[in-house]
Design an enzyme around this catalytic site. Structure first.
Site, PDB file in Angstrom:
ATOM      1  N   GLU A 116     -26.572  29.470  -8.808  1.00 55.30           N
ATOM      2  CA  GLU A 116     -25.069  29.240  -8.705  1.00 55.30           C
ATOM      3  C   GLU A 116     -24.784  27.989  -9.483  1.00 55.30           C
ATOM      4  OE1 GLU A 116     -24.176  29.994  -4.776  1.00 55.30           O
ATOM      5  OE2 GLU A 116     -24.147  32.188  -5.182  1.00 55.30           O
ATOM      6  N   CYS A 161     -21.666  20.759 -10.396  1.00 58.02           N
ATOM      7  CA  CYS A 161     -23.012  20.830  -9.429  1.00 58.02           C
ATOM      8  C   CYS A 161     -23.966  21.827 -10.200  1.00 58.02           C
ATOM      9  CB  CYS A 161     -22.389  20.973  -8.140  1.00 58.02           C
ATOM     10  SG  CYS A 161     -23.498  21.071  -7.069  1.00 58.02           S
ATOM     11  N   CYS A 210     -35.004  27.074  -2.500  1.00 53.88           N
ATOM     12  CA  CYS A 210     -35.598  25.801  -2.189  1.00 53.88           C
ATOM     13  C   CYS A 210     -36.770  25.845  -1.404  1.00 53.88           C
ATOM     14  CB  CYS A 210     -34.402  25.075  -1.747  1.00 53.88           C
ATOM     15  SG  CYS A 210     -35.126  23.183  -1.232  1.00 53.88           S
ATOM     16  N   CYS A 258     -34.299  22.811   5.138  1.00 54.51           N
ATOM     17  CA  CYS A 258     -33.604  22.090   6.056  1.00 54.51           C
ATOM     18  C   CYS A 258     -32.626  22.816   6.953  1.00 54.51           C
ATOM     19  CB  CYS A 258     -32.493  21.077   5.259  1.00 54.51           C
ATOM     20  SG  CYS A 258     -33.583  19.969   4.291  1.00 54.51           S
ATOM     21  N   CYS A 311     -29.064  24.104   5.983  1.00 49.67           N
ATOM     22  CA  CYS A 311     -28.782  24.499   4.700  1.00 49.67           C
ATOM     23  C   CYS A 311     -28.889  25.873   4.440  1.00 49.67           C
ATOM     24  CB  CYS A 311     -29.494  23.567   3.638  1.00 49.67           C
ATOM     25  SG  CYS A 311     -29.389  24.065   1.902  1.00 49.67           S
ATOM     26  N   CYS A 354     -21.001  22.365  -0.269  1.00 50.76           N
ATOM     27  CA  CYS A 354     -22.363  22.064  -0.106  1.00 50.76           C
ATOM     28  C   CYS A 354     -23.146  22.890   0.791  1.00 50.76           C
ATOM     29  CB  CYS A 354     -22.358  20.641   0.384  1.00 50.76           C
ATOM     30  SG  CYS A 354     -21.885  19.289  -0.586  1.00 50.76           S
TER      31      CYS A 354
HETATM   32  N1  SAH Z   1     -32.176  19.664  -2.425  1.00 45.92           N
HETATM   33  C1  SAH Z   1     -31.252  18.518  -2.674  1.00 45.92           C
HETATM   34  C2  SAH Z   1     -29.970  18.499  -3.369  1.00 45.92           C
HETATM   35  C3  SAH Z   1     -28.970  19.937  -2.856  1.00 45.92           C
HETATM   36  S1  SAH Z   1     -28.147  19.837  -1.453  1.00 45.92           S
HETATM   37  C4  SAH Z   1     -30.970  17.516  -1.278  1.00 45.92           C
HETATM   38  O1  SAH Z   1     -31.198  18.102  -0.199  1.00 45.92           O
HETATM   39  O2  SAH Z   1     -30.602  16.391  -1.648  1.00 45.92           O
HETATM   40  C5  SAH Z   1     -26.769  18.913  -1.755  1.00 45.92           C
HETATM   41  C6  SAH Z   1     -26.161  18.132  -0.308  1.00 45.92           C
HETATM   42  O3  SAH Z   1     -25.738  19.071   0.421  1.00 45.92           O
HETATM   43  C7  SAH Z   1     -27.368  17.609   0.263  1.00 45.92           C
HETATM   44  O4  SAH Z   1     -26.850  16.290   0.862  1.00 45.92           O
HETATM   45  C8  SAH Z   1     -27.681  18.530   1.397  1.00 45.92           C
HETATM   46  O5  SAH Z   1     -28.166  17.994   2.554  1.00 45.92           O
HETATM   47  C9  SAH Z   1     -26.151  18.952   1.803  1.00 45.92           C
HETATM   48  N2  SAH Z   1     -26.031  20.074   2.454  1.00 45.92           N
HETATM   49  C10 SAH Z   1     -27.075  21.186   2.788  1.00 45.92           C
HETATM   50  N3  SAH Z   1     -26.283  22.236   3.542  1.00 45.92           N
HETATM   51  C11 SAH Z   1     -25.302  21.753   3.866  1.00 45.92           C
HETATM   52  C12 SAH Z   1     -24.113  22.133   4.668  1.00 45.92           C
HETATM   53  N4  SAH Z   1     -24.216  23.254   5.250  1.00 45.92           N
HETATM   54  N5  SAH Z   1     -23.229  21.463   4.924  1.00 45.92           N
HETATM   55  C13 SAH Z   1     -22.887  20.304   4.291  1.00 45.92           C
HETATM   56  N6  SAH Z   1     -23.728  19.901   3.349  1.00 45.92           N
HETATM   57  C14 SAH Z   1     -24.900  20.475   3.377  1.00 45.92           C
HETATM   58 FE1  SF4 Z   2     -33.301  22.293  -0.217  1.00 46.61          FE
HETATM   59 FE2  SF4 Z   2     -30.984  22.783   1.096  1.00 46.61          FE
HETATM   60 FE3  SF4 Z   2     -32.804  21.017   2.158  1.00 46.61          FE
HETATM   61 FE4  SF4 Z   2     -31.743  20.571  -0.278  1.00 46.61          FE
HETATM   62  S1  SF4 Z   2     -30.515  20.658   1.804  1.00 46.61           S
HETATM   63  S2  SF4 Z   2     -33.783  20.231   0.327  1.00 46.61           S
HETATM   64  S3  SF4 Z   2     -31.317  22.519  -1.071  1.00 46.61           S
HETATM   65  S4  SF4 Z   2     -33.307  23.140   2.035  1.00 46.61           S
END
Ligand code: SAH
Ligand code: SF4
Length: 396
Positions: A125, A138, A145, A149, A152, A371
């Protein structure tokens, strides 16, 4: 389809291994090729070496200034050369399978990419967020990934594959095509590598793609308007500074290793102190060029005033902005978004300590474009999940 999981013995954090092999199309696209690769492509259709440099610049201009979608449009190139190129190459972008427009004007495109070894295709996406003074795209760097996390949605996707430079640049091309943005780029003014995937785990492709996007003879989005967000792949932070030179955003989310190990398991490999050391050494930092620290606000987990205080202390000496992200829920997530009152208090504390601390307004929640909500339709939501999700979005 298989997912290979490897366990780093000492660190004890589980990381999926990306699948690297996928079917290359019969006629490759010129989109995403470096100048040297374009010169080779011209060589392959018989352009003599002495002419290649000039032709590369000509084609670069058609691709990245005018947004040509077919060789026929390249009127300054001879008919014979156009036909020869057409026989071997395309100007294809990733295939758009769906476009969704949110009530707030955010647009999300679902893109289909070839799968590996004849397997079924992947989807990623790409999200466009219009604001009054800018338009931010974005961009995704991987299908899924490898990191997990805990807050996420993307991390829950099992299958991972790295995107090619063409697929990364292709997302910018698609946005410009769809927004009528050739030539010039009035709509897409900023790029954030904050879509699906960890960009620093697909370093070379991300670097090559961003160098094309920033190239002043082409799309020309300056490095200061491109932000790469990483969860903290420490060794590649220095490389990003040296080899790409874009703005850096770091997904910090916690001020103690114990908690960050849980939220961002990569922290077990690269703990906070090492991460911040890499940030301090990021080249070109100044008050005008600050690192953005992203901090997702999770109710009762990391949103206390004590956390805010520790955050300010931790970042001392680093030119920094703190971006507070209200947690965006997704079906099956075990966290809640911090209360608005608490987010405001947190933000105020950080602001009074001298840091810009904007709260990121969730955009495109109704189309799951916010995000951490990105997860392609390859893994479709069940009806139950969709209902749970709708309930969550409606109560926000
Ligand atoms: N993998 C990279 C970039 C993609 S995520 C990273 O982790 O930085 C982009 C941002 O969205 C990151 O700061 C991530 O931690 C945040 N993010 C992920 N899941 C989220 C959620 N459910 N709610 C709010 N922010 C989130
Ligand atoms: Fe991967 Fe989501 Fe963690 Fe970013 S926040 S490193 S996209 S698992």
């Amino acid at each position: 389809m298989t997912t290979i999981e490897t366990r780093a013995p000492a660190a004890g954090f589980v990381e999926k291994t990306p699948l690297e092999r996928y079917a290359a199309p019969e006629r490759p696209s010129l989109i995403g090729m470096s100048r040297a690769e374009l010169a080779d492509a011209l060589g392959a259709v018989g352009v003599p070496e002495a002419q290649r440099r000039m032709r590369v610049e000509q084609i670069w201009n058609w691709l990245y200034v005018r947004g040509a979608t077919g060789f026929a449009q390249m009127t300054s190139v001879s008919k014979d050369l156009r036909a020869a190129l057409d026989g071997k190459f395309t100007l294809a972008r990733p295939e758009v399978v769906a476009e969704q427009v949110s009530v707030d004007g955010t647009r999300k495109w679902l893109l289909r990419l070839p799968g590996e070894n004849q397997s079924r295709p992947h989807e990623v996406e790409c999200v466009y967020i219009p604001e009054t003074d800018r338009g931010t795209l974005c961009v995704s760097s991987q299908v899924g990934c490898t990191l997990n996390c805990s807050f996420c949605h993307t991390g829950t996707q099992r299958l991972v594959r790295n995107l090619t430079p063409g697929e990364i640049v292709g997302q910018v091309m698609i946005a410009r095509d769809r927004l009528g943005d050739w030539p010039g780029g009035r709509h897409v003014t900023n790029i954030v590598m904050m879509g699906m995937g960890e960009p620093l785990y697909n370093f070379e492709a991300v670097r090559d793609a961003l160098l094309i996007v920033a190239d002043s003879a082409g799309i020309a989005i300056s490095r200061r308007k491109i932000t790469l967000s990483t969860s903290g792949v420490v060794p590649n932070i220095a490389r990003a500074g040296a080899e790409i030179g874009v703005m850096l955003a770091v997904s910090l989310h916690a001020v103690r290793d114990e908690l960050r190990n849980e939220l961002v398991p990569l922290n077990r490999k690269y703990p906070i102190a090492e991460l911040l050391e890499a940030c301090r050494n990021y080249p070109g930092l100044s008050n005008a060029r600050r690192i953005t620290f992203e901090y997702v606000m999770l109710k009762g987990v990391n949103d206390s005033l004590a956390d805010a205080k520790a955050l300010v202390k931790l970042l001392k000496g680093i030119p920094a902005k703190i971006n507070l992200i209200p947690f965006n829920p997704w079906p099956g997530s075990s966290y809640e978004c911090a209360d608005w009152e608490q987010i405001e208090k947190f933000s105020e504390y950080v602001f009074n300590a001298g840091y810009s601390s904007p709260v990121r307004t969730p955009r495109g929640r109704d189309i799951l474009a916010a995000c951490g909500q990105l997860k392609s339709a390859t893994e479709k939501l069940s009806a139950r999940e969709r209902m749970a999700l709708r309930a969550m979005v409606m109560t926000d």
